[in-house]
Scaffold this motif. Structure first.
Motif, PDB file in Angstrom:
ATOM      1  N   LYS A   1       0.844  -1.193   0.000  1.00  0.00           N
ATOM      2  CA  LYS A   1       0.000   0.000   0.000  1.00  0.00           C
ATOM      3  C   LYS A   1       0.883   1.249   0.000  1.00  0.00           C
ATOM      4  CE  LYS A   1      -3.756  -2.216   2.570  1.00  0.00           C
ATOM      5  NZ  LYS A   1      -4.575  -2.169   3.805  1.00  0.00           N
ATOM      6  N   PRO A   2       0.531   2.223  -0.853  1.00  0.00           N
ATOM      7  CA  PRO A   2       1.308   3.474  -0.850  1.00  0.00           C
ATOM      8  C   PRO A   2       1.022   4.298   0.404  1.00  0.00           C
ATOM      9  CG  PRO A   2      -0.606   3.675  -2.291  1.00  0.00           C
ATOM     10  CD  PRO A   2      -0.560   2.238  -1.836  1.00  0.00           C
ATOM     11  N   LEU A   3       1.907   5.237   0.699  1.00  0.00           N
ATOM     12  CA  LEU A   3       1.725   6.107   1.849  1.00  0.00           C
ATOM     13  C   LEU A   3       0.450   6.920   1.661  1.00  0.00           C
ATOM     14  CD1 LEU A   3       2.970   7.134   4.507  1.00  0.00           C
ATOM     15  CD2 LEU A   3       4.163   8.865   3.162  1.00  0.00           C
ATOM     16  N   ALA A   4      -0.422   6.885   2.667  1.00  0.00           N
ATOM     17  CA  ALA A   4      -1.726   7.533   2.554  1.00  0.00           C
ATOM     18  C   ALA A   4      -1.630   9.048   2.701  1.00  0.00           C
ATOM     19  CB  ALA A   4      -2.677   6.960   3.598  1.00  0.00           C
ATOM     20  N   VAL A   5      -0.577   9.543   3.347  1.00  0.00           N
ATOM     21  CA  VAL A   5      -0.445  10.970   3.630  1.00  0.00           C
ATOM     22  C   VAL A   5       0.872  11.491   3.070  1.00  0.00           C
ATOM     23  CG1 VAL A   5      -0.308  12.698   5.456  1.00  0.00           C
ATOM     24  CG2 VAL A   5      -1.817  10.730   5.734  1.00  0.00           C
ATOM     25  N   THR A   6       0.833  12.668   2.491  1.00  0.00           N
ATOM     26  CA  THR A   6       2.068  13.286   2.017  1.00  0.00           C
ATOM     27  C   THR A   6       2.794  13.919   3.199  1.00  0.00           C
ATOM     28  OG1 THR A   6       1.041  13.781  -0.110  1.00  0.00           O
ATOM     29  CG2 THR A   6       3.052  14.994   0.458  1.00  0.00           C
ATOM     30  N   PRO A   7       4.034  13.519   3.460  1.00  0.00           N
ATOM     31  CA  PRO A   7       4.759  14.058   4.627  1.00  0.00           C
ATOM     32  C   PRO A   7       4.992  15.552   4.491  1.00  0.00           C
ATOM     33  CG  PRO A   7       5.869  12.135   3.684  1.00  0.00           C
ATOM     34  CD  PRO A   7       4.839  12.553   2.711  1.00  0.00           C
TER      35      PRO A   7
ATOM     36  N   TRP B   1      11.055   0.136   3.153  1.00  0.00           N
ATOM     37  CA  TRP B   1       9.941   0.562   4.005  1.00  0.00           C
ATOM     38  C   TRP B   1      10.158   1.999   4.466  1.00  0.00           C
ATOM     39  CZ3 TRP B   1       9.312   2.527   8.857  1.00  0.00           C
ATOM     40  CH2 TRP B   1       8.025   2.470   9.416  1.00  0.00           C
ATOM     41  N   SER B   2      11.376   2.328   4.865  1.00  0.00           N
ATOM     42  CA  SER B   2      11.699   3.669   5.338  1.00  0.00           C
ATOM     43  C   SER B   2      11.404   4.722   4.274  1.00  0.00           C
ATOM     44  CB  SER B   2      13.176   3.736   5.742  1.00  0.00           C
ATOM     45  OG  SER B   2      13.574   5.052   6.039  1.00  0.00           O
ATOM     46  N   LYS B   3      11.781   4.442   3.046  1.00  0.00           N
ATOM     47  CA  LYS B   3      11.564   5.395   1.961  1.00  0.00           C
ATOM     48  C   LYS B   3      10.080   5.505   1.613  1.00  0.00           C
ATOM     49  CE  LYS B   3      16.142   4.824  -0.120  1.00  0.00           C
ATOM     50  NZ  LYS B   3      16.915   4.324  -1.297  1.00  0.00           N
ATOM     51  N   THR B   4       9.388   4.380   1.652  1.00  0.00           N
ATOM     52  CA  THR B   4       7.962   4.386   1.330  1.00  0.00           C
ATOM     53  C   THR B   4       7.159   5.130   2.387  1.00  0.00           C
ATOM     54  OG1 THR B   4       8.164   2.260   0.198  1.00  0.00           O
ATOM     55  CG2 THR B   4       5.960   2.939   0.837  1.00  0.00           C
ATOM     56  N   GLN B   5       7.505   4.895   3.659  1.00  0.00           N
ATOM     57  CA  GLN B   5       6.759   5.480   4.780  1.00  0.00           C
ATOM     58  C   GLN B   5       7.337   6.807   5.260  1.00  0.00           C
ATOM     59  OE1 GLN B   5       3.898   3.978   5.776  1.00  0.00           O
ATOM     60  NE2 GLN B   5       4.322   2.518   4.125  1.00  0.00           N
TER      61      GLN B   5
END
Length: 478
Positions: free
Chosen positions: A143-149, A404-408
């Motif tokens: 699943k892609p990150l749901a929120v833009t940091p 995972w770190s880059k995705t999240q």
């Protein structure tokens, strides 16, 4: 007429056979997909009675072996044999009408492993493996990150760089005399000059394991002893005065870190005490500089599980933010803080000043060789030569965490790794050097375990470093 009777007899026989014959389960041959601890798993059963399992996150769950299916038993029995390391797995399989299968098995030594009677998706046994598998590869889609940091999310990465290279100051405040029992009384004071030696050696930070529960009341308001706060303060201040950042860790803790409970304290009371401890710690250190970090809990255990741990994370962060709005908080992964359970974390979407912490001790029989408490007695004499074959699974495990770190968009701290002194010093230093290189290549800060006891990198009896290990951690010292 005779022909009609014969036909009727034949039909009756066929009807009887259909009604009483056992339905054969669908074929297990082919490729299956599923999730384990939040990361993708692919399983392949071949016609030649070999199978392979590949976990994207966990090299320990990636191997090829032989299998045998017994469809006559109920439930269907599945045996995995010739697993690397000499283990077997006695399992059962359930085929659903939806084209999925449930696999549940127990790993162990040949002749000592009992097949489970029923499938238990929520088993807490460390030797158990449950997988729900599908033919559809979509079940492992990430699943892609749901929120833009927001831009402010970069702060946690900057704070992680500040941690840099570090070590665990174990044996000072964790109420644990350790495996070597160098001290008859736990938590012996450290010489101030040793703190300076840590900084002078090239380390940037320390992780400070603290067993707060031993020094707090068992009843509300669960007050921490003032004298113990003073003791913690003295070490924190010595570290800060020497330019070392400090991660204050809530270490050994009943029920949710250690598997054991505590006499006179229920599980729910223990959870309430956990929040009360962090409320006090946060209030006490609210005016300390940003070089002080809060590490919520060491190795959240399997008994607690991911769901409750994620709940505790969210509530703890809210509580800490009341007094420490800008404090960087370190979050361990569920199910013993391992690297491969990072995918089970569910962090608050509006909270970005967080660093995720993983621990890594693979291969286990090498790093913990000879230690009975770790069931690694058979590993005595195991060497680590640093071959491509030995490095490959470690690289894959770290690469998954980096992905995972880059995705999240979450920085990672390698909060524990190391090799105990029963390993030969050459292998020990070679392994530690490679893990340090992996961590730095993947943008992780790190804290080796540890300063004291059987994983120690420093000898307090002589006042000297284990030089090959120090060189592996801080090559500039060579």
């Amino acid at each position: 007429m005779k022909t009609v009777k014969n036909l009727l007899t034949l039909l009756l026989c066929l009807f009887y056979c259909v009604c009483h014959a056992k339905a054969m389960p669908p074929s297990i041959i082919g490729k299956w997909y599923g999730m384990k601890d939040g990361s993708p798993v692919t399983v392949v059963f071949k016609n030649d009675q070999t199978m392979s399992i590949h976990s994207d996150a966990f090299s320990g769950l990636s191997f090829t072996c032989q299998y045998k299916v017994d469809s006559s038993s109920s439930p269907v029995a599945l045996d995995l044999t010739a697993i690397p390391g000499g283990m077997i797995c006695a399992a059962i399989v359930h085929f659903s009408d939806l084209g999925t299968i449930e696999f549940f098995g127990l790993f162990g030594a040949p002749g000592y492993t009992q097949r489970p009677a029923t499938i238990d998706p929520d088993s807490k046994k460390p030797e158990a493996l449950y997988l729900k598998l599908s033919r559809d590869a979509k079940v492992i889609a990430q699943k892609p990150l749901a929120v833009t940091p927001p831009n402010a999310a970069k702060l946690a990465f900057e704070r992680n760089k500040r941690l840099g290279r570090g070590l665990n100051l174990n044996g000072l405040l964790d109420n644990n005399s350790g495996d070597l029992h160098l001290y008859k009384i736990a938590d012996q004071p450290i010489k101030p000059e040793y703190i300076k030696m840590i900084a002078d050696a090239g380390f940037n930070s320390v992780r400070l394991p603290v067993t707060w529960s031993v020094h707090s009341s068992k009843t509300p308001p669960y007050a921490i002893e003032p004298a113990f706060f003073d003791k913690v303060d003295s070490i924190v201040k010595m570290c800060l005065d020497n330019g070392l950042a400090v991660s204050i860790d809530l270490h050994y803790y009943p029920y949710i870190n250690m598997s054991e409970g505590e006499k006179g304290v229920t599980f729910d009371e223990n959870i309430n005490r956990y929040y009360a401890l962090w409320e006090q710690i946060a209030e006490h250190y609210k005016d300390y500089p940003p070089e002080v970090y809060f590490d919520l809990l060491n190795e959240p255990n399997i008994e607690m599980g991911a769901k409750l741990w994620n709940e505790l994370i969210a509530k703890s962060i809210k509580l800490i933010r009341k007094t420490n709005p800008g404090r960087t908080i370190i979050i361990g992964t569920p199910n013993l803080g391992q690297s491969w359970t990072i995918g089970l974390l569910d962090l608050p979407e509006n909270e970005w000043n967080l660093i995720v912490q993983i621990h890594y001790y693979l291969p286990h029989l090498f790093t913990h060789q000879g230690l009975a408490y770790a069931r690694a007695e058979s590993g005595v004499g195991t060497k680590w030569a640093g071959t491509d074959e030995e490095k490959r699974p470690l690289i894959r495990d770290f690469n998954y965490c980096t992905k995972w770190s880059k995705t999240q968009f979450r920085p990672i701290n390698l909060g524990e790794f190391g090799v105990n002194e029963k390993a030969d010093i050459v292998s020990r230093a070679r392994y530690i050097k490679f893990i340090r290189e992996l961590a730095e290549k993947n943008g992780m800060s790190f804290h080796i375990w540890g300063f004291r006891e059987i994983f120690r990198v420093f000898d307090e009896e002589t006042g000297k470093w284990h030089q090959p290990v120090l060189n592996a951690l801080v090559p500039e010292q060579q």
